[in-house]
Design a protein around this motif. Structure first.
Motif, mmCIF file in Angstrom:
data_model
loop_
_atom_site.group_PDB
_atom_site.id
_atom_site.type_symbol
_atom_site.label_atom_id
_atom_site.label_comp_id
_atom_site.label_asym_id
_atom_site.label_seq_id
_atom_site.Cartn_x
_atom_site.Cartn_y
_atom_site.Cartn_z
ATOM 1 N N ALA A 61 0.834 -1.200 0.000
ATOM 2 C CA ALA A 61 0.000 0.000 0.000
ATOM 3 C C ALA A 61 0.870 1.252 0.000
ATOM 4 O O ALA A 61 1.893 1.311 0.673
ATOM 5 N N TYR A 62 0.441 2.255 -0.748
ATOM 6 C CA TYR A 62 1.148 3.522 -0.838
ATOM 7 C C TYR A 62 0.225 4.634 -0.348
ATOM 8 O O TYR A 62 -0.924 4.739 -0.779
ATOM 9 N N VAL A 63 0.728 5.477 0.551
ATOM 10 C CA VAL A 63 -0.039 6.601 1.071
ATOM 11 C C VAL A 63 0.560 7.889 0.499
ATOM 12 O O VAL A 63 1.710 8.219 0.790
ATOM 13 N N PRO A 64 -0.177 8.621 -0.331
ATOM 14 C CA PRO A 64 0.350 9.864 -0.911
ATOM 15 C C PRO A 64 0.732 10.864 0.168
ATOM 16 O O PRO A 64 0.123 10.921 1.237
ATOM 17 N N ASP A 65 1.771 11.666 -0.128
ATOM 18 C CA ASP A 65 2.203 12.694 0.815
ATOM 19 C C ASP A 65 1.133 13.749 1.023
ATOM 20 O O ASP A 65 0.980 14.287 2.123
ATOM 21 N N ASP A 66 0.413 14.082 -0.043
ATOM 22 C CA ASP A 66 -0.611 15.122 0.026
ATOM 23 C C ASP A 66 -1.945 14.520 -0.394
ATOM 24 O O ASP A 66 -2.240 14.395 -1.582
ATOM 25 N N SER A 67 -2.745 14.129 0.574
ATOM 26 C CA SER A 67 -4.020 13.483 0.260
ATOM 27 C C SER A 67 -5.091 14.481 -0.160
ATOM 28 O O SER A 67 -6.208 14.084 -0.475
ATOM 29 N N THR A 68 -4.781 15.788 -0.159
ATOM 30 C CA THR A 68 -5.772 16.783 -0.568
ATOM 31 C C THR A 68 -5.544 17.278 -1.996
ATOM 32 O O THR A 68 -6.314 18.104 -2.485
ATOM 33 N N ALA A 69 -4.481 16.816 -2.657
ATOM 34 C CA ALA A 69 -4.178 17.295 -4.004
ATOM 35 C C ALA A 69 -5.162 16.721 -5.028
ATOM 36 O O ALA A 69 -5.765 15.676 -4.826
ATOM 37 N N ALA A 70 -5.306 17.436 -6.149
ATOM 38 C CA ALA A 70 -6.106 16.969 -7.277
ATOM 39 C C ALA A 70 -5.172 16.307 -8.291
ATOM 40 O O ALA A 70 -4.029 16.733 -8.474
ATOM 41 N N TYR A 71 -5.675 15.264 -8.945
ATOM 42 C CA TYR A 71 -4.859 14.505 -9.892
ATOM 43 C C TYR A 71 -5.633 14.224 -11.159
ATOM 44 O O TYR A 71 -6.862 14.117 -11.153
ATOM 45 N N ALA A 72 -4.880 14.062 -12.254
ATOM 46 C CA ALA A 72 -5.373 13.440 -13.479
ATOM 47 C C ALA A 72 -4.398 12.321 -13.810
ATOM 48 O O ALA A 72 -3.191 12.449 -13.570
ATOM 49 N N GLY A 73 -4.897 11.223 -14.329
ATOM 50 C CA GLY A 73 -4.001 10.108 -14.587
ATOM 51 C C GLY A 73 -4.467 9.223 -15.729
ATOM 52 O O GLY A 73 -5.651 9.208 -16.087
ATOM 53 N N VAL A 74 -3.509 8.508 -16.279
ATOM 54 C CA VAL A 74 -3.777 7.427 -17.217
ATOM 55 C C VAL A 74 -3.190 6.171 -16.605
ATOM 56 O O VAL A 74 -1.986 6.108 -16.352
ATOM 57 N N ARG A 75 -4.037 5.208 -16.333
ATOM 58 C CA ARG A 75 -3.588 3.937 -15.775
ATOM 59 C C ARG A 75 -3.481 2.929 -16.913
ATOM 60 O O ARG A 75 -4.459 2.632 -17.588
ATOM 61 N N PHE A 76 -2.288 2.404 -17.119
ATOM 62 C CA PHE A 76 -2.051 1.473 -18.216
ATOM 63 C C PHE A 76 -2.363 0.044 -17.774
ATOM 64 O O PHE A 76 -2.260 -0.291 -16.593
ATOM 65 N N ALA A 77 -2.730 -0.782 -18.718
ATOM 66 C CA ALA A 77 -2.945 -2.191 -18.419
ATOM 67 C C ALA A 77 -1.639 -2.809 -17.925
ATOM 68 O O ALA A 77 -0.544 -2.348 -18.295
ATOM 69 N N PRO A 78 -1.710 -3.823 -17.075
ATOM 70 C CA PRO A 78 -0.482 -4.441 -16.562
ATOM 71 C C PRO A 78 0.476 -4.830 -17.690
ATOM 72 O O PRO A 78 0.088 -5.499 -18.653
ATOM 73 N N GLY A 79 1.716 -4.366 -17.589
ATOM 74 C CA GLY A 79 2.747 -4.718 -18.563
ATOM 75 C C GLY A 79 2.883 -3.780 -19.737
ATOM 76 O O GLY A 79 3.851 -3.892 -20.504
ATOM 77 N N ASP A 80 1.948 -2.823 -19.909
ATOM 78 C CA ASP A 80 1.971 -1.978 -21.110
ATOM 79 C C ASP A 80 2.854 -0.743 -20.979
ATOM 80 O O ASP A 80 3.393 -0.246 -21.971
ATOM 81 N N ALA A 81 3.009 -0.193 -19.780
ATOM 82 C CA ALA A 81 3.689 1.094 -19.618
ATOM 83 C C ALA A 81 5.173 1.084 -19.962
ATOM 84 O O ALA A 81 5.686 2.074 -20.508
ATOM 85 N N PRO A 82 5.929 0.024 -19.651
ATOM 86 C CA PRO A 82 7.375 0.093 -19.906
ATOM 87 C C PRO A 82 7.746 0.371 -21.356
ATOM 88 O O PRO A 82 8.717 1.096 -21.618
ATOM 89 N N THR A 83 7.001 -0.176 -22.327
ATOM 90 C CA THR A 83 7.344 0.081 -23.725
ATOM 91 C C THR A 83 7.079 1.540 -24.090
ATOM 92 O O THR A 83 7.819 2.142 -24.865
ATOM 93 N N LEU A 84 6.031 2.127 -23.510
ATOM 94 C CA LEU A 84 5.713 3.524 -23.802
ATOM 95 C C LEU A 84 6.692 4.469 -23.124
ATOM 96 O O LEU A 84 7.135 5.455 -23.719
ATOM 97 N N LEU A 85 7.061 4.164 -21.888
ATOM 98 C CA LEU A 85 7.936 5.047 -21.122
ATOM 99 C C LEU A 85 9.406 4.833 -21.438
ATOM 100 O O LEU A 85 10.235 5.702 -21.173
ATOM 101 N N GLY A 86 9.752 3.650 -21.951
ATOM 102 C CA GLY A 86 11.139 3.363 -22.273
ATOM 103 C C GLY A 86 11.983 3.013 -21.071
ATOM 104 O O GLY A 86 13.201 3.251 -21.069
ATOM 105 N N VAL A 87 11.362 2.435 -20.027
ATOM 106 C CA VAL A 87 12.103 2.054 -18.825
ATOM 107 C C VAL A 87 11.519 0.753 -18.295
ATOM 108 O O VAL A 87 10.302 0.567 -18.293
ATOM 109 N N PRO A 88 12.367 -0.200 -17.862
ATOM 110 C CA PRO A 88 11.841 -1.449 -17.289
ATOM 111 C C PRO A 88 11.028 -1.171 -16.031
ATOM 112 O O PRO A 88 11.378 -0.309 -15.221
ATOM 113 N N ALA A 89 9.957 -1.918 -15.865
ATOM 114 C CA ALA A 89 9.061 -1.680 -14.733
ATOM 115 C C ALA A 89 9.747 -1.891 -13.398
ATOM 116 O O ALA A 89 9.447 -1.187 -12.419
#
Length: 250
Positions: A54-82
């Motif tokens: 479990a991860y607890v954000p430092d600032d739980s009052t901040a606003a966020y926008a995000g794209v959550r990738f399917a498991p295994g998909d992000a490393p090819t897009l980001l260019g870094v091993p997971a």
């Protein structure tokens, strides 16, 4: 007004676009879900790596926008091993040229809909990135169906060492850990829908309710009762309370 979380399917295959608006509320935890996220918050672009706890954000009052990738998909897009991002939150400028990232962050911040602008960014980079490993997508599907790791590996023609190596690169950890994370998410989805603990444990693939309770404690850092009391009743690694991916706990 408290925090409001919303999500929708992305135009990128298997991904989800989500937002969390700011507001006073109790601290929340982000639970492991096998995914990685591209995030924008407070003018900053960064990446949430695959979590093993479990991860607890430092600032739980901040606003966020995000794209959550399917498991295994992000490393090819980001260019870094997971595995290099496992249990970490990293500025995108550490992965891509800093000047370019600053311009991208400014553009997203000026957009009428930062989440849509973030989705456009992901789509542009996905178009030029290598395709996700189809074998590992099949592995995810098998593990999510409750298959043993050996069966999932055999189904795609990979040996244990090959699967472990590819899993580290794409998921950030080995297939056994991924199987635990996916099983936990299946169980918690059932708990959120009102299924009794013992039945949720059995349907998700746990040995019994005590097994599920140990997994919730180990991976989510809470108890079944506390999770059930604090979790939303309906709606998915992001900096947000969400019901079917990394979820909220009080």
């Amino acid at each position: 007004m408290g925090r409001v979380y919303e999500e929708r399917p992305a135009r990128l295959d298997g991904a989800v676009v989500w937002t969390r608006t700011a507001g006073p509320a109790a601290p929340f935890s982000v639970l492991p879900d096998g995914c990685m996220d591209l995030l924008w918050s407070g003018g900053r672009l960064y990446v949430a790596g695959p979590d093993t706890r479990a991860y607890v954000p430092d600032d739980s009052t901040a606003a966020y926008a995000g794209v959550r990738f399917a498991p295994g998909d992000a490393p090819t897009l980001l260019g870094v091993p997971a595995h290099e991002l496992r249990d970490r939150r990293v500025d995108l400028a550490a992965l891509w040229p800093g000047g370019r990232v600053r311009r991208l962050a400014e553009r997203i911040g000026e957009a009428a809909d930062p989440a849509a602008a973030l989705e456009d960014l992901a789509l542009r980079h996905a178009a030029d990135a290598p395709r996700p490993d189809p074998l590992l997508r099949a592995v995810v599907a098998g593990l999510n169906a409750g298959w043993p790791v050996a069966r999932a590996a055999e189904a795609v023609g990979l040996g244990p060492r090959q699967l472990h190596r590819r899993s580290l690169h794409s998921f950030g950890y080995g297939p056994k850990t991924l199987a635990r994370v996916l099983r936990l998410q299946r169980a918690l989805a059932l708990v959120r829908s009102g299924v009794p603990y013992a039945r949720a444990a059995a349907e998700a693939g746990c040995a019994d309710q005590a097994h599920l309770a140990r997994e919730v404690r180990a991976l989510a850092g809470t108890t079944l009762g506390a999770y059930s009391a604090s979790a939303p009743v309906a709606s998915a690694n992001s900096e947000t309370p969400q019901p079917s991916g990394s979820s909220t706990t009080a």
